[in-house]
Design an enzyme around this catalytic site. Sequence first.
Site, PDB file in Angstrom:
ATOM      1  N   HIS B  62      12.818  39.678  -6.833  1.00 32.69           N
ATOM      2  CA  HIS B  62      12.051  38.437  -6.667  1.00 32.69           C
ATOM      3  C   HIS B  62      12.165  37.528  -7.885  1.00 32.69           C
ATOM      4  CE1 HIS B  62       8.347  39.624  -8.979  1.00 32.69           C
ATOM      5  NE2 HIS B  62       8.615  40.837  -8.537  1.00 32.69           N
ATOM      6  N   ASP B 169       9.143  40.987 -15.062  1.00 37.79           N
ATOM      7  CA  ASP B 169       8.862  41.308 -13.667  1.00 37.79           C
ATOM      8  C   ASP B 169       8.921  40.005 -12.893  1.00 37.79           C
ATOM      9  OD1 ASP B 169       7.811  41.988 -11.216  1.00 37.79           O
ATOM     10  OD2 ASP B 169       5.829  42.519 -11.955  1.00 37.79           O
ATOM     11  N   GLU B 199       6.790  37.108  -4.158  1.00 37.09           N
ATOM     12  CA  GLU B 199       6.461  38.530  -4.156  1.00 37.09           C
ATOM     13  C   GLU B 199       5.061  38.763  -4.693  1.00 37.09           C
ATOM     14  OE1 GLU B 199       6.192  42.735  -5.574  1.00 37.09           O
ATOM     15  OE2 GLU B 199       5.892  40.903  -6.702  1.00 37.09           O
ATOM     16  N   GLU B 200       4.725  38.029  -5.753  1.00 38.42           N
ATOM     17  CA  GLU B 200       3.469  38.290  -6.465  1.00 38.42           C
ATOM     18  C   GLU B 200       2.226  37.878  -5.679  1.00 38.42           C
ATOM     19  OE1 GLU B 200       3.328  40.148  -8.936  1.00 38.42           O
ATOM     20  OE2 GLU B 200       5.224  40.021 -10.031  1.00 38.42           O
ATOM     21  N   HIS B 310       3.256  41.428 -16.521  1.00 40.02           N
ATOM     22  CA  HIS B 310       2.221  40.453 -16.131  1.00 40.02           C
ATOM     23  C   HIS B 310       1.509  39.887 -17.359  1.00 40.02           C
ATOM     24  CE1 HIS B 310       1.793  41.493 -11.587  1.00 40.02           C
ATOM     25  NE2 HIS B 310       3.019  41.675 -12.009  1.00 40.02           N
TER      26      HIS B 310
END
Lengths: 338, 340
Positions: B62, B169, B199-200, B310
């Site tokens: 992603h 990420d 995605e998140e 994150h």
Amino acid sequence: MKLEEFLKLVANEFGPGGYEQRVVELIKKNISKYSDSVKIDKSGNLIAIKRGNGKGKLLLEAHVDEIGLVVSKIVSQDYIRIHMVGGVDFKILPGQRLRIFGRDGKIYRGVVGMLAPHLQKSTERNKAIEYDELFVDVSMNVEKPKIGDMAVFDVPTSEFGDGLITGKALDNRSSCAVIFEVFKSLSKIKHEVDVYALFSVKEETSGIGATTGGYAIEPDVAIILDVTHADVKDPTAPDIKLGYGPALGFGPTVDKEIFSDLKKIALDNNIAYQLEPLPGRSGTDADNLQLVKKGIKTGLVSIPLKYMHTPVEIVSLKDLKETVRLLTSYIISLNLEG
Amino acid sequence: MFLNELSPISGVSGDEKRVREFIKKTIKDKVDELYEDKIGNLIALKKSKFSSTKGKFAFFAHMDEVGFMVTKINEDGKLSIQPIGGVDPRLLPGKRLRIGDKNILGVIGFKAIHLQENKTDVPKYQNLSVDIGMGKKSEAEKLVNVGDYAVFDVPFEEYDSHLIGKAFDDRGGCSLMMDLIFENLALPFDVYFAFVVQEEVGLRGSGIAAEEIKPDVAIVLETTTAGDNPELEEYRWATHIGDGPAITFMHRGYVVNKKVYDWIINTAERKNVKYQYKRRTAGGTDALSIAKRLSGIPAGVISIPCRYIHGPSSVMFKDDYHITLKLLKVLLEEGEVILS
């Protein structure tokens, strides 16, 4: 060098209490050409002198040290623990990048770790992480920092918004930049008093530098330059705002006459200023300097600053420039003979 | 590796265009087909040089990262924000953000320690705001809009053995796919590379890409949580850095297809590539949404372990990245097994 350039230069430099040599050398290098003499004393203070006609001694004082962190424990090859040098809120640390200055002269990288939400238990989410639980990742360094090494935030100093500057250590490098700028203007202006600039060490931990520096200089009048909290939303806080000029302090630690002289100078010259009532002690070097030897008459001029002791402190360039004008006008007006 | 270029790009879920444009521009001459679908996924195809191939294989990673959205411009000129994806509010005090298309600098100040009544009060989105240096709402509105996206303003850093940056990420996964595209491997079958969106915010982009590609087997490439820090007992670690890619047997909502999982593990064993298991089942990946598409696409998950994802300063061990890339290459060489 322009005021904002000098401020960026000194704010980016490393100098927590007790380890100010790099900042002191940097200021010395730049202020020498505007001074009649410069020296570093036993405590590590920088003293620069700009002579007038010898009609009294005025001291401009600003502390050069910043808040910082010290390596307190080595956990493993990858991790260390830290503690604060001066008041550093643990809540601003997670995720922060640090520059760790080894006493071996090497500079190391540190990252304050923070467990990702994916692995947190729900009971851990609602808790501030204090020093005992904070950890710093030093895995990326080939050689490792040691206990006693000092660290500061690694953030740039940036101009932004409505003529503002944000960065670390604007407390109190802003005042250092103001004195630098005053010395620059004094090189073109006639003045009667001898002006001593004291860039003092170790304010954030106890105020040692101002005391020892003041002892050696023994001025007739001293003006302390520091920063003060701006835009505080507390009903009892003084109404000090960013961009409305320097705050003139008054209260037990400030000489009444100096305060009213500064205020008059500001009014006469149309210089923006604000008032800072200081019940009790001021929390600045004024508290220390006033009691040096048989007592020194001290004034306090503070630059409004937001988010003190964080990596994103904010000052207004306008406030710095107005402070320079105020001090320069004050110096011109001063004749302490007799 | 393209992580040095991918990490600094702002690309929060729903605002992936800059990431997509960078990838598109970089790989366009290296692939046989390249297109953007309706929802914003970027799909690339590397064709096999062999005439008879047994099916279609697809990698997914992603493009989006976690971040923030401006929800309100207050009378005092400060901005209220809410997170997009999971960003712990305790990471916010004292950080810098870049806001909107104009990359406006904002800082998240915090009440000075001198003025705090209760020093252990936990920072929450409700009591944090972003200062863009404007004293009034009308002035702030000249620089930012409600709905603007924001990310942490931090540089990417490369050291001898480690990398530091934001958005690893899953720009780590994107970088792996770009490396595979640039390797010009002798592929035994057609390989699709899906750079997906959203995605998140709930694994939303990948299913659409799966529908477009219709792969016979899919592997999701992720960057996942390493728990190896001194505050977390070892039994709670999901992965750790230094032992290569993490292989997932199960995560939230999806038990990894047995055939695909065995194939990954067996290939790594046979080819002597270092790997570790992802040892917790919390968290989800696009494998779940892919497995739900068509009549069920067999999907596996391989992740680069990474500390502090994150957040503004994730730490990745370069060897883990390179060993992951090596595993992917041997899987492609051995891919006939899984497609037959």
